[in-house]
Design a protein around this motif. Structure first.
Motif, mmCIF file in Angstrom:
data_model
loop_
_atom_site.group_PDB
_atom_site.id
_atom_site.type_symbol
_atom_site.label_atom_id
_atom_site.label_comp_id
_atom_site.label_asym_id
_atom_site.label_seq_id
_atom_site.Cartn_x
_atom_site.Cartn_y
_atom_site.Cartn_z
ATOM 1 N N ASP A 113 0.796 -1.211 0.000
ATOM 2 C CA ASP A 113 0.000 0.000 0.000
ATOM 3 C C ASP A 113 0.831 1.264 0.000
ATOM 4 O O ASP A 113 0.418 2.270 -0.560
ATOM 5 N N ASN A 143 -4.129 -5.305 9.261
ATOM 6 C CA ASN A 143 -5.326 -5.685 8.516
ATOM 7 C C ASN A 143 -6.480 -4.727 8.779
ATOM 8 O O ASN A 143 -7.242 -4.398 7.862
ATOM 9 N N GLY A 153 -6.395 0.669 -5.922
ATOM 10 C CA GLY A 153 -7.282 0.652 -4.765
ATOM 11 C C GLY A 153 -8.752 0.671 -5.153
ATOM 12 O O GLY A 153 -9.587 0.061 -4.499
ATOM 13 N N ASP A 189 0.013 5.158 -2.607
ATOM 14 C CA ASP A 189 -1.200 5.755 -2.091
ATOM 15 C C ASP A 189 -1.192 7.273 -2.272
ATOM 16 O O ASP A 189 -0.169 7.926 -2.043
ATOM 17 N N LEU A 229 -11.891 -6.599 -0.077
ATOM 18 C CA LEU A 229 -10.980 -6.668 1.058
ATOM 19 C C LEU A 229 -11.671 -7.244 2.295
ATOM 20 O O LEU A 229 -11.090 -8.044 3.035
ATOM 21 N N GLN A 261 -5.214 -9.405 -5.802
ATOM 22 C CA GLN A 261 -3.933 -8.702 -5.752
ATOM 23 C C GLN A 261 -3.077 -9.010 -6.982
ATOM 24 O O GLN A 261 -2.373 -8.130 -7.496
ATOM 25 N N ASP A 294 1.976 -1.627 -7.188
ATOM 26 C CA ASP A 294 0.847 -1.763 -6.276
ATOM 27 C C ASP A 294 -0.355 -2.210 -7.081
ATOM 28 O O ASP A 294 -0.284 -2.354 -8.301
ATOM 29 N N ARG A 311 -8.694 2.062 5.646
ATOM 30 C CA ARG A 311 -8.235 2.941 4.583
ATOM 31 C C ARG A 311 -9.017 2.761 3.291
ATOM 32 O O ARG A 311 -9.157 3.693 2.493
ATOM 33 N N SER A 312 -9.540 1.570 3.074
ATOM 34 C CA SER A 312 -10.293 1.323 1.849
ATOM 35 C C SER A 312 -11.698 1.903 1.892
ATOM 36 O O SER A 312 -12.373 1.970 0.870
ATOM 37 N N VAL A 361 0.163 3.224 8.482
ATOM 38 C CA VAL A 361 0.237 2.138 7.515
ATOM 39 C C VAL A 361 1.640 1.540 7.480
ATOM 40 O O VAL A 361 1.822 0.314 7.543
ATOM 41 N N LYS A 396 -5.727 -1.513 6.789
ATOM 42 C CA LYS A 396 -6.049 -1.660 5.359
ATOM 43 C C LYS A 396 -7.547 -1.562 5.111
ATOM 44 O O LYS A 396 -7.986 -0.932 4.138
ATOM 45 N N GLU A 426 2.497 -2.194 9.033
ATOM 46 C CA GLU A 426 2.947 -3.178 8.055
ATOM 47 C C GLU A 426 4.283 -3.781 8.467
ATOM 48 O O GLU A 426 4.511 -4.984 8.341
#
Length: 340
Positions: free
Chosen positions: A3, A246, A182, A7, A190, A164, A179, A252-253, A268, A249, A272
């Motif tokens: 990500d 997780n 999104g 972004d 997701l 992915q 990437d 953020r989506s 993030v 993510k 991660e």
């Protein structure tokens, strides 16, 4: 890895100063490669050692042993991708679109493979502890299913990771980045991935381990306290390393506002990095806590000629330790969490 490189949050928000954004870019350029290379080094050594011990020194006596080989294998494949991401963090993505999709897929496959393998270990330990007699009588039959189950785990992980792989691409923003889009992988996808590959297996682990703990507390096995310690380590470490990233993510989506927040980009990157520590911790959690594994590790060091004096000092203790181990092994089998 997947990500932070593209972004829109890495670009300057109208309400944020360029100085704050530049500070984040400098932080990411130093922090990300250092963490990736550290995890790569520790994970490569630890997981390679685990595989060597299991292949050459430690026989696969149970279904759990078969699953425990699957974990370092998945982590070893994953850590070998980290130097690519470290280089991309320092410079830009120069490895092409095919490699981009492959490495994005490997990360996702590693996560789901590890989670599903842990779930299978949980179910196997549930049967071994709660239904000890039945599990002992069917040990050979259960072990024969191990390779087939591991194959199914890899296939299922590949299928869940297809978004992915399909939507991964190399884009040019301020530099070339790898990437997935999104907007293509929506919140629904997701959420479905995390429900099938994280939350449902986690629920199964919690339920099974709760019953295992209750059963062990009622037992009179002399190793039950060590078993409980391992159980709590397994659950706690996985929760602490995987849950934050997780959830970030998923959050953020849900809104593009999070993509435009430099402060959220820090979250993030850090979560991660914490998630990647699993590749280093798995050898410790699932192997080095075992007495038998440590003995086999010493044998490997001795056979490699690193400690030639080890044989003289340990030989006098071997017969005494073997007699104690043999007398206790049968009693420990019903209550021990991991027979390592």
């Amino acid at each position: 890895m997947e990500d932070e490189y593209l972004d829109p949050g890495f670009f300057i928000n109208s309400t944020e100063s360029s100085q704050e954004h530049e500070c984040f870019l400098r932080f990411r350029k130093v922090f990300v490669p250092c963490v990736y290379l550290a995890v790569f080094t520790c994970g490569l050594i630890g997981n390679s050692l685990v595989l060597v011990i299991y292949i050459f020194y430690q026989k696969l006596k149970s279904l759990t042993d078969v699953f425990l080989m699957n974990l370092p294998l998945a982590d070893l494949v994953f850590v070998c991708t980290l130097p690519f991401w470290a280089y991309a963090g320092l410079h830009e993505w120069v490895f092409g679109e095919l490699m981009c999709r492959t490495l994005l897929g490997i990360y996702a496959i590693n996560f789901y493979t590890s989670m599903l393998t842990l779930t299978c270990i949980t179910v196997d330990r549930f049967i071994a502890v709660v239904q000890a007699t039945k599990a002992y009588n069917q040990q050979a039959a259960r072990r024969s299913w191990g390779k087939a189950i591991c194959t199914l785990i890899w296939v299922a992980s590949l299928l869940v990771s297809l978004p992915q792989i399909i939507y991964g691409s190399v884009l040019h923003l301020d530099k070339h980045v790898c990437d997935y889009h999104g907007e293509e992988i929506s919140t629904v996808i997701l959420a479905t991935q995390m429900a099938l590959g994280f939350f449902l297996p986690l629920l199964a682990m919690i339920v099974c381990y709760s019953v295992i703990v209750r059963t062990l507390l009622r037992a009179r096995g002399f190793r039950k306290h060590k078993s409980l310690k391992i159980i709590f380590l397994v659950v706690a470490v996985f929760l602490l390393t995987q849950t934050p990233f997780n959830l970030v993510k998923l959050i953020r989506s849900t809104s593009w506002e999070y993509h435009a927040m430099t402060s959220f980009s820090y979250v993030v990157v850090v979560t991660e990095a914490v998630a990647y520590l699993r590749a280093c911790l798995n050898p410790v959690l699932y192997a080095f806590v075992g007495l038998k594994f440590r003995k086999n590790c010493l044998k490997l060091v001795k056979d490699a000629g690193c400690l030639p004096y080890l044989g003289a000092t340990s030989q006098s203790k071997s017969s005494e330790d073997n007699s104690k181990t043999c007398s206790a092994s049968h009693h420990a089998e019903a209550t021990s969490m991991f027979q390592l």
